[in-house]
Enzyme design. Structure first.
Site, PDB file in Angstrom:
ATOM      1  N   HIS A  78     -27.447 -36.022 -63.278  1.00 56.29           N
ATOM      2  CA  HIS A  78     -27.823 -34.682 -63.760  1.00 56.29           C
ATOM      3  C   HIS A  78     -27.356 -34.487 -65.190  1.00 56.29           C
ATOM      4  O   HIS A  78     -26.330 -35.032 -65.600  1.00 56.29           O
ATOM      5  CB  HIS A  78     -27.250 -33.590 -62.850  1.00 56.29           C
ATOM      6  CG  HIS A  78     -25.755 -33.515 -62.805  1.00 56.29           C
ATOM      7  ND1 HIS A  78     -25.013 -32.721 -63.662  1.00 56.29           N
ATOM      8  CD2 HIS A  78     -24.847 -34.126 -61.999  1.00 56.29           C
ATOM      9  CE1 HIS A  78     -23.723 -32.850 -63.374  1.00 56.29           C
ATOM     10  NE2 HIS A  78     -23.590 -33.702 -62.368  1.00 56.29           N
ATOM     11  N   ASP A  80     -27.015 -31.270 -66.682  1.00 58.81           N
ATOM     12  CA  ASP A  80     -26.321 -30.007 -66.965  1.00 58.81           C
ATOM     13  C   ASP A  80     -24.816 -30.213 -66.871  1.00 58.81           C
ATOM     14  O   ASP A  80     -24.344 -31.188 -66.291  1.00 58.81           O
ATOM     15  CB  ASP A  80     -26.763 -28.911 -65.992  1.00 58.81           C
ATOM     16  CG  ASP A  80     -26.294 -29.152 -64.558  1.00 58.81           C
ATOM     17  OD1 ASP A  80     -26.478 -30.278 -64.068  1.00 58.81           O
ATOM     18  OD2 ASP A  80     -25.736 -28.224 -63.937  1.00 58.81           O
ATOM     19  N   GLU A 175     -27.368 -29.244 -61.344  1.00 59.33           N
ATOM     20  CA  GLU A 175     -26.577 -29.767 -60.237  1.00 59.33           C
ATOM     21  C   GLU A 175     -25.258 -29.029 -60.102  1.00 59.33           C
ATOM     22  O   GLU A 175     -24.761 -28.804 -58.989  1.00 59.33           O
ATOM     23  CB  GLU A 175     -26.317 -31.264 -60.451  1.00 59.33           C
ATOM     24  CG  GLU A 175     -25.689 -31.986 -59.257  1.00 59.33           C
ATOM     25  CD  GLU A 175     -24.169 -31.988 -59.254  1.00 59.33           C
ATOM     26  OE1 GLU A 175     -23.575 -32.426 -58.264  1.00 59.33           O
ATOM     27  OE2 GLU A 175     -23.554 -31.528 -60.256  1.00 59.33           O
ATOM     28  N   ASP A 198     -22.519 -40.379 -60.090  1.00 58.68           N
ATOM     29  CA  ASP A 198     -21.890 -39.081 -60.322  1.00 58.68           C
ATOM     30  C   ASP A 198     -20.468 -39.028 -59.776  1.00 58.68           C
ATOM     31  O   ASP A 198     -19.936 -37.948 -59.530  1.00 58.68           O
ATOM     32  CB  ASP A 198     -22.754 -37.986 -59.679  1.00 58.68           C
ATOM     33  CG  ASP A 198     -22.419 -36.591 -60.179  1.00 58.68           C
ATOM     34  OD1 ASP A 198     -21.741 -36.471 -61.223  1.00 58.68           O
ATOM     35  OD2 ASP A 198     -22.830 -35.608 -59.535  1.00 58.68           O
TER      36      ASP A 198
END
Length: 417
Positions: A78, A80, A175, A198
């Site tokens: 992600h 963001d 996310e 992640d």
């Protein structure tokens, strides 16, 4: 290594903070800046079928370079960053050949990244660390993951002698506010399984996460002049306090670890006539998770019964909503996808750290949408704050894991022929 550092820095200097109070997707317009940059970069390195939809979800393809069928695998991150801490005007600092001592992030504000407090730092003595300047987060969560995926795809394109099947990559917004998978088109993505890049430190490999719910509890009251309040005033703040005191002691984030679940009160506003309490409920065990939700309702009923005659209606109103579930249920039937990642790490002399996630990832939601999706380390530490850092060597190792997973997936299918 410098190529990875330069790519990572080019991403983190772009502000992509998401906003939980927004109803749009992406939740902030500024996320489009990095999204559009990524689209152009994926095209530039030679990826095919590069798309971005009206909600800024990005997908791209690296075609297979073998003449036999191989499962289509995916890698997802992600773009963001968390709204928990400032993500604007990020000014990364590069600490080369880290000496194991305190790192001055900001001399003027006396902000120190110290191994006396953050002991993980000592694992990276002699390596190149990328830190903040003490005024913002860094954004390694999850721009490190994006850096690693793009770099791995670029490497595979430039090294065609490494055999692999079809690979899909996906980059998502929002996310950090729990919406990263909400509009992810699993059918369009078309992978048999995927991995989110992640996680945190080198070696992390996770396929278990919390079952999660959020609760909003409203407490009503009656305001009366305090000098004449006996038997008349009902202070909603005191009722909220009574409610919190009835939650199990010792079952908070700061007092639990591993598989232990918790209740976490994260927001409380109130007056005499109305108090609103917000909390989250977490547990890896589904039965315990359901029991925790029932306890919220049980405490509310008890208080409502106590005030039924005096107040005349429910004085406590609860709203409990499930957020995501433990991906283990969806991953165990295809456990070989975890085994491949574990084997990849071992072949690269990386010790796999297989443990439950005390949180959630896009992968947990994607697994329930039909895309089994374990989580792999991206290398960063101390996410969502000014002490965040990532070793460049860790990002390089993550790149190597992605490449090795692609290679092993193709080799295993070749061995079956």
């Amino acid at each position: 290594m410098q190529h990875i550092i330069d790519r990572f820095i080019s991403y983190v200097i772009i502000d992509t903070e998401s906003d939980p109070n927004s109803e749009t997707t992406p939740s902030t317009q500024k996320q489009w800046v990095l999204a559009n940059k990524l689209v152009e970069e994926l095209k530039a390195i030679g990826m095919q079928d590069v798309t971005i939809d009206d909600k800024s979800y990005i997908m791209a393809t690296l075609p297979s370079n073998v003449d036999y069928d191989v499962p289509t695998i995916g890698f997802i991150s992600h773009f963001d960053t968390s709204p928990d801490f400032c993500g604007a005007n990020v000014k990364p600092q590069i600490i080369r050949d880290y000496d194991g001592k305190d790192i001055v992030l900001n001399a003027a504000k006396n902000i120190i990244l110290s191994p006396n407090y953050f002991k993980d730092l000592l694992q990276y003595k002699g390596q190149t660390l990328i830190t903040t300047d003490g005024t913002t987060l860094l954004g390694a969560d999850d721009k490190a993951g994006i850096t690693e995926i793009v770099t791995a795809m670029e490497f595979l394109i430039n090294t065609p002698e490494i055999k692999h099947g079809k690979i899909r990559v996906g980059f998502t917004p929002d996310e950090e506010i729990g919406r990263g998978a909400h509009h992810f088109d699993v059918e369009k993505f078309g992978a048999d399984w995927a991995y989110t890049m992640d996680g945190s430190q080198v070696g992390e490999l996770e396929y278990e996460n919390f079952n999660a719910a959020g609760a909003k509890i409203t407490f009503k009251g009656k305001s009366v002049h305090p000098g004449y309040a006996k038997g008349k005033m009902i202070n909603s703040m005191l009722i909220a306090n009574d409610f919190m005191n009835q939650l199990p002691s010792g079952e908070t984030p700061e007092e639990t670890k591993g598989y232990e679940g918790f209740f976490h009160v994260h927001h409380l506003t109130g007056s005499i006539e109305e108090t609103v309490l917000e909390l989250i409920i977490r547990d890896h065990n589904k039965k315990k998770f359901e029991k925790r939700k029932k306890l919220i309702e049980k405490i509310a009923r008890k208080i409502n019964k106590k005030f039924a005659k005096q107040f005349g209606e429910d004085i406590v109103i609860t709203e409990v909503k499930d957020q995501y579930y433990n991906m283990k249920e969806k991953v165990l039937p295809v456990k070989h996808i975890v085994d491949i990642a574990e084997k990849a790490m071992k072949e690269l002399d990386i010790k796999p750290l297989i443990k439950p996630i005390r949180g959630g990832t896009d992968g947990s939601q994607l697994s329930y949408k039909g895309l089994p999706c374990p989580n792999i380390f991206a290398g960063g530490h101390n996410f969502h704050g000014k002490y965040e850092y990532v070793p460049a060597e860790s990002m390089q190792k993550a790149v190597e894991v992605i490449v090795k997973i692609a290679e092993l997936t193709a080799l295993e299918e070749s061995a079956k022929k």
